[in-house]
Design an enzyme around this catalytic site. Structure first.
Site, PDB file in Angstrom:
ATOM      1  CG  HIS A 185      -6.142  -6.096   1.167  1.00 51.21           C
ATOM      2  ND1 HIS A 185      -7.038  -5.520   2.028  1.00 51.21           N
ATOM      3  CD2 HIS A 185      -4.905  -5.850   1.654  1.00 51.21           C
ATOM      4  CE1 HIS A 185      -6.367  -4.949   3.025  1.00 51.21           C
ATOM      5  NE2 HIS A 185      -5.077  -5.130   2.817  1.00 51.21           N
ATOM      6  CG  HIS A 232      -1.737  -1.204   1.407  1.00 50.11           C
ATOM      7  ND1 HIS A 232      -2.659  -1.595   0.479  1.00 50.11           N
ATOM      8  CD2 HIS A 232      -1.781  -2.127   2.407  1.00 50.11           C
ATOM      9  CE1 HIS A 232      -3.252  -2.712   0.905  1.00 50.11           C
ATOM     10  NE2 HIS A 232      -2.728  -3.057   2.064  1.00 50.11           N
TER      11      HIS A 232
END
Lengths: 331, 331
Positions: free
Chosen positions: B218, B56
Site C-alpha cells: 500500500h 491488488h
C-alpha cells in the site's frame, strides 16, 4: 529512467535469460535471439513463426508453445528482427510441411520477413506469410505504409496455432489466417508515453491532463489529443471507430481489452465493463474475451480494444488447448 | 490523475461489473461486493475465502474458481472489507465442512475477519483462520502490528485450494496452510509511488533518481531509499534479506517474481533471470515459478520476490488443476 534493467544495451539478452529460466516450455537460441518450443511439434505439421521488436511482452515470445507459435524472433526494443533472425527461426521450425510467417504491418518487419522467406525458400522451405494491419486509428504512420498491425495478432496466433496443431496444410492455415484478419479490428489509447531504454526519456510528451486517442504500440501518433475523460467516454472512443470501420452488428466476436504495460488490471476490468455495454447495445455478441496485458508498449499507460469475428470454426479453435506463458488453458 | 476510471467513488463497483462480464467462472454479489464461484464446490468440501482492500488485482478476486478460492470479499481501495462483507462470503460458501479464512496481516483485515468469524459461528459455520505475515522488510508498519502479509498469500491460495478440492478436512487444510506459511517469505521494492483514486495524487514522493527497498503493497515505508541501481543489485536487495531471515539452502522452492502493477513484463523477466542466478548460487533449488502481476499496488512500478519451501506434497498440490482468471493450468 525508472526501469528494472542492468543497462540499455543488455535489455533483450538479459530478458531472454529470464524467459528461458521461467518457461520450461521454450528454449532460447541466444545467438539469434529466437525463442523456440522446447519440444518441437510433430513432423508433418505446419509451423508458425512470428516476431518483431521487443517491448510488447508477452507478445510474441510468450506465445511460443503448444497450440500457438513454434518460434518467435526477438528484435531490439521497438526494432524489427533482422532477416537472419527470422531465417534462423524459419529453418529451425520447418519439418517439411511449411512455415507461416505472421507479420505485423511495419515497413521493417514486412521487408525483413520477406527477405527471410526468400532465403528460406532457397534452403527448400515452403513459406507463406500473412500481414496484420488491423489498427483503424490511422492510415500510414511513423513506421507503416497502410494500417498498423496490433491486437488482432494475439488472437490470430491463438486461432491459427490451433489449426496448425490439428494438422491442416499450409494453404488451409493461411486461408484461415486471412479469414481471421478480415474480421479483426483494433483501436488504442494512451494516458502516458513509454520510455525506450536506449533513449532514456519518454518517446513523446503527453501533458498531465491529456490523453492520446488512436496511439500506436510504439508511441506513434494517434488521431488526436484531448483532456482525459472518464472510462465511459474513452470506451466510446475505442468502440465507435471500430464499428464504423467494419459492420459487427449481429456478429459473434472474441474481444480483447488489452493493457499497454503500465496500466493495472483493476482499470482494465473497469474499461472492459464499459466496452461490453457499448458492444451489446450495438448488437454485437461477445462469445469469448481476454482482459489483461497481451500486446504492450513497454511502460505506457493506456489500453486497446480488439474485436475478431468468430464463427463456430474460429470459436472451436479458440477453445482448443493452449500451453504458453502468455495464454494457457485446456491442458 | 491518469487513470481509466469513471469516478473515484465508483471504481470498485465499476471494476466488479467488468470482472463479472469477463470471467464466466464467477458470479458477483454486488451489494456485498463479494466474488463467488459461479458453480459452488461439491458439498462436504472445505471452502476457502480471502479478501482485503482492492487495488491488488488479480488478488483476490482473480483467484476465485476451481482449485483456489471459493469467494473473495472486496474492500474499497487499500481498505479492509467490512465484517458484513466477510460474513456474507463465509456464510455463502459454507456447505457443512467449514471455512478457512486466509487473512493478510493488516490490523483492519485481522479485526474484521475475526469479527466475521464470530458472527458466522453464531450462524453455525465452523471457521478457522490463518494470517499471512511473510514480508521480511520491516516489523510493524503503517497498518500492521508485526510483519505485513504479501506475496505468499498468492501461493498459499493455490496450494491450499488444491488440498480443499481433494476433500481434506478443515483441520488438515489449516495445518497445511501453516506449513506453507512457515516456509514463505517475501521482499519488495518500488521505483514509483502509486496513486489511490480517492486521493488523486501519489501516496508518497519518490524522486526521479531514487527507489525504495522493502516497500509495502500500500506504499507503506520500506527499509530505506537509495539511488536507482541496476537489476543485479536490486535482485540482491530482494534475495539477501529473505535468505537472511530463513535458511533456504538445500531447499526446494516455488518462486514468484511479482510486478507491482506499473512494471512491464520484459522487466519482470529480466529481474527473474537475476534472481535465479543468486538463488542457485545460494544452493536453493527452484522447482516452479511465477513471473508476472499477481499481487499489485495499483499503478506502482516495482517488483517483489516470494519464496515458499516446497516438498513433494506442496509440489503435487501446486501442479493440481486450477481454473481462475489469475492462474490457470491443467484444465
Amino acid at each position: 529512467m525508472k526501469k528494472l534493467i542492468n543497462s540499455p544495451d543488455s535489455v533483450i539478452a538479459d530478458a531472454l535469460k529470464g524467459i528461458e529460466a521461467s518457461d520450461k516450455g521454450v528454449r532460447v537460441d541466444h545467438e539469434n535471439r529466437v525463442i523456440f518450443r522446447a519440444t518441437p511439434k510433430d513432423a508433418g505439421k505446419v509451423a508458425l513463426i512470428s516476431g518483431g521488436g521487443s517491448g510488447h511482452e508477452p507478445m510474441h515470445g510468450g506465445f511460443v508453445g503448444q497450440g500457438m507459435l513454434d518460434a518467435a524472433a526477438c528484435g531490439e526494443v521497438f526494432t524489427s528482427p533482422t532477416p537472419d533472425q527470422v531465417l534462423a527461426a524459419t529453418v529451425g521450425v520447418d519439418n517439411g510441411a511449411g512455415v507461416l510467417h505472421i507479420v505485423k504491418n511495419y515497413t521493417g518487419d514486412v521487408m525483413n520477413f520477406e527477405m527471410a522467406a526468400e532465403l528460406a525458400a532457397g534452403e527448400g522451405v515452403n513459406v507463406e506469410a500473412v500481414v496484420v494491419a488491423d489498427d483503424v486509428a490511422v492510415e500510414d504512420s511513423t513506421w507503416t505504409a497502410g494500417r498498423r498491425g496490433v491486437g488482432t495478432t494475439v488472437l490470430l496466433e491463438k486461432i491459427v496455432g490451433a489449426a496448425a496443431e490439428e494438422g491442416r496444410d499450409l494453404a488451409a492455415v493461411k486461408a484461415l489466417a486471412e479469414k481471421v484478419l478480415e474480421g479483426g479490428r483494433s483501436m488504442g489509447m494512451a494516458l502516458t508515453s513509454c520510455t525506450v531504454p536506449a533513449a532514456g526519456k519518454p518517446t513523446f510528451d503527453l501533458p498531465e491532463d491529456q490523453m492520446e486517442i488512436g496511439i500506436g504500440i510504439h508511441g506513434e501518433p494517434g488521431r488526436h489529443r484531448e483532456p482525459i475523460a472518464d472510462a465511459k467516454t474513452i470506451a466510446k472512443q475505442l468502440v465507435e471507430p471500430i464499428l464504423a470501420d467494419l459492420d459487427y452488428s449481429g456478429s459473434s466476436v472474441i474481444v480483447m481489452l488489452n493493457g499497454m504495460g503500465g496500466t493495472p488490471l483493476i482499470e482494465l476490468y473497469l474499461m472492459y465493463g464499459e466496452v461490453v455495454e457499448l458492444l451489446e447495445a450495438a448488437g454485437v455478441t461477445i462469445e469469448r474475451n481476454l482482459v489483461g496485458n497481451y500486446i504492450t508498449s513497454l511502460d505506457m499507460a493506456g489500453c486497446s480494444l480488439t474485436l475478431v469475428k468468430a464463427d463456430d470454426e474460429i470459436l472451436g479453435l479458440w477453445d482448443a488447448p493452449v500451453n504458453t506463458a502468455g495464454l494457457r488453458w485446456g491442458l
